[in-house]
Design an enzyme around this catalytic site. Structure first.
Site, PDB file in Angstrom:
ATOM      1  CB  SER A   1      -4.617  -6.454   3.897  1.00 53.28           C
ATOM      2  OG  SER A   1      -4.268  -5.012   3.774  1.00 53.28           O
TER       3      SER A   1
ATOM      4  CG  HIS B   1      -1.966  -1.122   1.342  1.00 50.98           C
ATOM      5  ND1 HIS B   1      -2.193  -1.977   2.353  1.00 50.98           N
ATOM      6  CD2 HIS B   1      -2.798  -1.298   0.572  1.00 50.98           C
ATOM      7  CE1 HIS B   1      -3.225  -2.557   2.142  1.00 50.98           C
ATOM      8  NE2 HIS B   1      -3.609  -2.307   0.927  1.00 50.98           N
TER       9      HIS B   1
ATOM     10  NE  ARG C   1      -2.040  -7.802  -4.838  1.00 55.79           N
ATOM     11  CZ  ARG C   1      -2.963  -7.974  -3.694  1.00 55.79           C
ATOM     12  NH1 ARG C   1      -2.585  -8.057  -2.638  1.00 55.79           N
ATOM     13  NH2 ARG C   1      -4.354  -7.990  -3.926  1.00 55.79           N
TER      14      ARG C   1
ATOM     15  CE  LYS D   1     -11.384  -7.928   1.036  1.00 59.74           C
ATOM     16  NZ  LYS D   1     -10.035  -6.844   0.749  1.00 59.74           N
TER      17      LYS D   1
END
Length: 171
Positions: A130, A17, A93, A41
């Protein structure tokens, strides 16, 4: 003045991040880190703690000039409008990230007229997510080289509070 929003749940903020925020800051005069709730989440850290940890991390790595952290209370496009942002910056990513981010980018443009800028993540940090940090921490694995200093103990403490500690830190 050009303003961009880097949104995310930041649960917890990671070195990936921080790399994205640093690179967004090189493209925009001001970056607003928007700490949002992700309804899909289960959060480890509460939103106020995530905001505090993000602010602390920005100072730790010298990114506090031209960058601020705020909580996103509702729709991201409304938040962007409220802070005067011209763009949303998201990190990618790999292909799975693009597949997940593309529909959101198109919806944000449709609903709020705001464009999304995709930044390719640093390959050296591409394995850091994360969700993986939370999983490693829950099972007592090492997270020191995945998150900024302040987030380390906050994550470990949250894991202990949730009763998910699987034997403490190893390595």
């Amino acid at each position: 003045m050009s303003i961009a929003v880097c949104p995310g749940s930041f649960d917890p903020i990671t070195l990936g991040h921080l790399d994205l925020i640093r690179r967004a800051r090189s493209m925009f005069d001001q970056v607003v880190v928007g700490v949002a709730r992700n309804s899909t989440k289960r959060a480890l850290l509460d939103p106020e703690e995530r905001v505090a940890l993000a602010r602390e991390a920005l100072v730790e790595v010298g990114l506090d000039a031209g960058v601020r952290v705020e909580q996103v209370p509702g729709l991201l496009v409304d938040f962007c409008r409220g802070v005067g942002a011209q763009a949303i910056v998201k990190g990618l990513r790999g292909g799975a990230d693009f597949d997940a981010e593309l529909p959101m980018a198109l919806m944000n443009r449709h609903v709020g007229g705001i464009e999304t800028v995709f930044v390719i993540g640093d390959p050296a940090l591409a394995h850091i997510a994360s969700s993986l940090v939370r999983d490693v921490a829950r099972f007592g694995g090492p997270i020191d080289d995945l998150v900024p200093t302040g987030a380390r103990e906050a994550v470990r403490a949250a894991v202990r509070r949730q009763g998910n500690d699987a034997g403490g830190e190893r390595g």
